[in-house]
Structures are given as C-alpha cells and as structure tokens.
Design a protein around this motif. Structure first.
Motif, PDB file in Angstrom:
ATOM      1  N   ARG A  52      68.221  30.220  52.132  1.00  0.00           N
ATOM      2  CA  ARG A  52      68.765  29.256  53.103  1.00  0.00           C
ATOM      3  C   ARG A  52      68.357  29.620  54.527  1.00  0.00           C
ATOM      4  NH1 ARG A  52      73.192  25.681  53.106  1.00  0.00           N
ATOM      5  NH2 ARG A  52      74.082  25.300  55.161  1.00  0.00           N
ATOM      6  N   TYR A  73      65.632  27.589  56.880  1.00  0.00           N
ATOM      7  CA  TYR A  73      66.178  26.954  58.077  1.00  0.00           C
ATOM      8  C   TYR A  73      65.171  26.939  59.222  1.00  0.00           C
ATOM      9  CZ  TYR A  73      68.898  26.102  62.280  1.00  0.00           C
ATOM     10  OH  TYR A  73      69.340  25.595  63.475  1.00  0.00           O
ATOM     11  N   ASP A  79      61.890  16.607  57.929  1.00  0.00           N
ATOM     12  CA  ASP A  79      62.797  17.134  56.905  1.00  0.00           C
ATOM     13  C   ASP A  79      63.782  18.145  57.443  1.00  0.00           C
ATOM     14  OD1 ASP A  79      60.595  19.002  57.277  1.00  0.00           O
ATOM     15  OD2 ASP A  79      61.392  20.077  55.536  1.00  0.00           O
ATOM     16  N   THR A  80      63.790  18.383  58.761  1.00  0.00           N
ATOM     17  CA  THR A  80      64.694  19.387  59.322  1.00  0.00           C
ATOM     18  C   THR A  80      65.487  18.821  60.495  1.00  0.00           C
ATOM     19  OG1 THR A  80      63.192  20.303  61.017  1.00  0.00           O
ATOM     20  CG2 THR A  80      62.983  21.170  58.744  1.00  0.00           C
ATOM     21  N   SER A  95      65.189  14.120  52.625  1.00  0.00           N
ATOM     22  CA  SER A  95      66.086  15.126  52.054  1.00  0.00           C
ATOM     23  C   SER A  95      65.402  16.084  51.089  1.00  0.00           C
ATOM     24  CB  SER A  95      67.238  14.435  51.317  1.00  0.00           C
ATOM     25  OG  SER A  95      66.758  13.763  50.159  1.00  0.00           O
ATOM     26  N   TYR A  96      64.101  15.899  50.835  1.00  0.00           N
ATOM     27  CA  TYR A  96      63.416  16.686  49.808  1.00  0.00           C
ATOM     28  C   TYR A  96      62.671  17.889  50.383  1.00  0.00           C
ATOM     29  CZ  TYR A  96      59.782  13.454  51.460  1.00  0.00           C
ATOM     30  OH  TYR A  96      58.945  12.702  52.250  1.00  0.00           O
ATOM     31  N   HIS A 140      65.749  21.336  54.861  1.00  0.00           N
ATOM     32  CA  HIS A 140      67.149  21.338  55.276  1.00  0.00           C
ATOM     33  C   HIS A 140      67.987  20.389  54.426  1.00  0.00           C
ATOM     34  CE1 HIS A 140      66.605  23.008  59.651  1.00  0.00           C
ATOM     35  NE2 HIS A 140      66.083  23.779  58.722  1.00  0.00           N
ATOM     36  N   GLU A 141      69.250  20.772  54.257  1.00  0.00           N
ATOM     37  CA  GLU A 141      70.184  19.912  53.541  1.00  0.00           C
ATOM     38  C   GLU A 141      70.501  18.677  54.389  1.00  0.00           C
ATOM     39  OE1 GLU A 141      71.237  20.279  50.482  1.00  0.00           O
ATOM     40  OE2 GLU A 141      70.083  22.132  50.270  1.00  0.00           O
ATOM     41  N   PRO A 142      70.499  17.492  53.792  1.00  0.00           N
ATOM     42  CA  PRO A 142      70.652  16.269  54.589  1.00  0.00           C
ATOM     43  C   PRO A 142      72.036  16.069  55.187  1.00  0.00           C
ATOM     44  CG  PRO A 142      70.603  15.750  52.244  1.00  0.00           C
ATOM     45  CD  PRO A 142      70.239  17.208  52.370  1.00  0.00           C
ATOM     46  N   GLU A 143      73.034  16.827  54.727  1.00  0.00           N
ATOM     47  CA  GLU A 143      74.379  16.677  55.302  1.00  0.00           C
ATOM     48  C   GLU A 143      74.375  16.963  56.803  1.00  0.00           C
ATOM     49  OE1 GLU A 143      73.704  18.337  52.525  1.00  0.00           O
ATOM     50  OE2 GLU A 143      74.684  17.058  51.035  1.00  0.00           O
ATOM     51  N   HIS A 153      65.306   9.944  50.129  1.00  0.00           N
ATOM     52  CA  HIS A 153      65.422  11.003  49.134  1.00  0.00           C
ATOM     53  C   HIS A 153      64.175  11.174  48.287  1.00  0.00           C
ATOM     54  CE1 HIS A 153      69.582  11.425  50.285  1.00  0.00           C
ATOM     55  NE2 HIS A 153      69.756  10.122  50.110  1.00  0.00           N
TER      56      HIS A 153
END
Length: 221
Positions: A45, A49, A170-171, A189-190, A193-196, A208
């Motif tokens: 992670r 990042y 994507d970030t 989202s692929y 980074h996590e899309p949240e 996605h």
C-alpha cells in the motif's frame, strides 16, 4: 461513436496504472530498492501510494528512514529492478482502441507522468505509440504531481483553457493536479490507488475498466 460536440479539446493521461499495466512491477521495484540500501521495506500500500510522483520525491516518501545521502543509490537500485522487468509490461487491453477513437474525434492527446523524459520516450518507442500523442510532460522536466505545472505547460502549448482540458489518472496525485490546474478529471480504479479516496477530489467519473473509460469518454468528452 457519439456525434456530440467535443466538451474537451485536450485530454491528458497519466501513464503508469492508467494506460500502462505497470503498477505491480513499480511497487515491487520500490520495495526491492529500499531493501537493497538497508531501509525498512514499505508495504504494498505504501509503495504503490507514491506512484505518479517524481522519482526522488516518491522514494523519499516510501523510505523515510533512508538518509538523503543514500537517495542516489536508492534511485539507481530502483531503476535496476524496474529495467529488469520493463519488457514484461504492456498497455492495458483496449487502450489502443480508446486512443484511436479519441484521435478520430480530433481531441488533442497528451501524457502527464511522473516518469522521467528518458523513461517515457523509451516506453513510447517500445509500445509503438510515437505519433499518437500530440504532447507530453514528465516530472523531471517540470514538477512532480500534484503540482499543476505539467498541465499548465500543456495547456499553454496548445492554447487550450482549463475548462476545455480533462485529466485522466489512477492516483489522488493526478486528480489533485487537475484541481490545482483548474481542470476537470476522471479517475480509474484499476491502478495504484483505491478509488474511495477519489471522491473528495471531484472527478467527473470513476471508471473501473478501460472499456468503461472508453464508453464514458465517447459519450461525455
């Protein structure tokens, strides 16, 4: 293909994790480089990042216990591990078709990436994409994300206003750069980074898959 007028004259793409399927190899290369110089190896992670930042900025963030005098060695070891797997990388499936359709709509296409100029030129040659993009900016010749200089320079080069410019990445670094430049953005989202974390940065859409991104752009860009 949509017959609607263009909403955006200039579409700028991040490279790694957006067009190019390289997130896992970059993450592992960062981890191996930190291990080589004796630092605390970051988690997946934490290593992922920093993707999208300028290399020096990224490695310093991923390896906070490595002293600055070791940064040159850290960068050299990262390049060693990444280069060893560079030919294993490829564009995400559907990217060439996406770019061809956007060119058919006469959008200006650009790359805004945390890669170096040398690294971007090598990979563009490797995947036979020379001539597809109208322009590009890299972190080593401008400023690392989320500083808006990459987008500002591209907009000046082509005479395009921020409201007619769309950044895709994507970030959170990509989306924050777009905000800082006054541009709209779309997240994917692929990648790294996590899309949240994207929603606070106000992207118009989060795709996605490349197919979903392709469909959204043809209907809305």
């Amino acid at each position: 293909m949509s017959s609607r007028p263009r909403q955006y004259d200039l579409i700028a793409f991040d490279w790694d994790g957006t067009l190019f399927d390289s997130t896992a190899i970059i993450t592992r290369s960062i981890q191996e480089a930190v291990r080589d110089v004796g630092g605390t190896v970051p988690s997946d992670r934490d290593a992922s990042y920093v993707i999208g930042m300028a290399l020096g900025q990224a490695l310093a963030h991923a390896a906070p216990d490595v002293p600055p005098e070791r940064y040159p060695a850290l960068g050299e070891r990262y390049r060693h591990h990444y280069t060893a797997h560079q030919n294993d990388l490829s564009l995400f499936s559907g990217v060439l078709e996406l770019l061809a359709d956007l060119k058919g709509r006469h959008h200006l296409l650009a790359v805004a990436t945390g890669k170096s100029r040398r690294g971007l030129d090598e990979v563009l040659h490797t995947v036979a994409l020379k001539g597809v993009f109208d322009g590009s900016r890299t972190a080593d010749e401008t400023a690392g994300k989320p500083h808006p200089r990459m987008l500002n320079e591209l907009m000046r080069e082509f005479g395009v206003e921020p409201k007619r410019t769309l950044m895709i990445g994507d970030t959170t670094h990509d989306l924050q750069m777009a905000l800082n430049a006054g541009c709209c953005s779309v997240g994917v989202s692929y990648g790294a980074h996590e899309p949240e974390a994207f929603h606070a940065l106000q992207p118009l859409h989060v795709a996605h898959s490349v197919r979903e991104l392709h469909d959204w752009l043809l209907k809305n860009a």
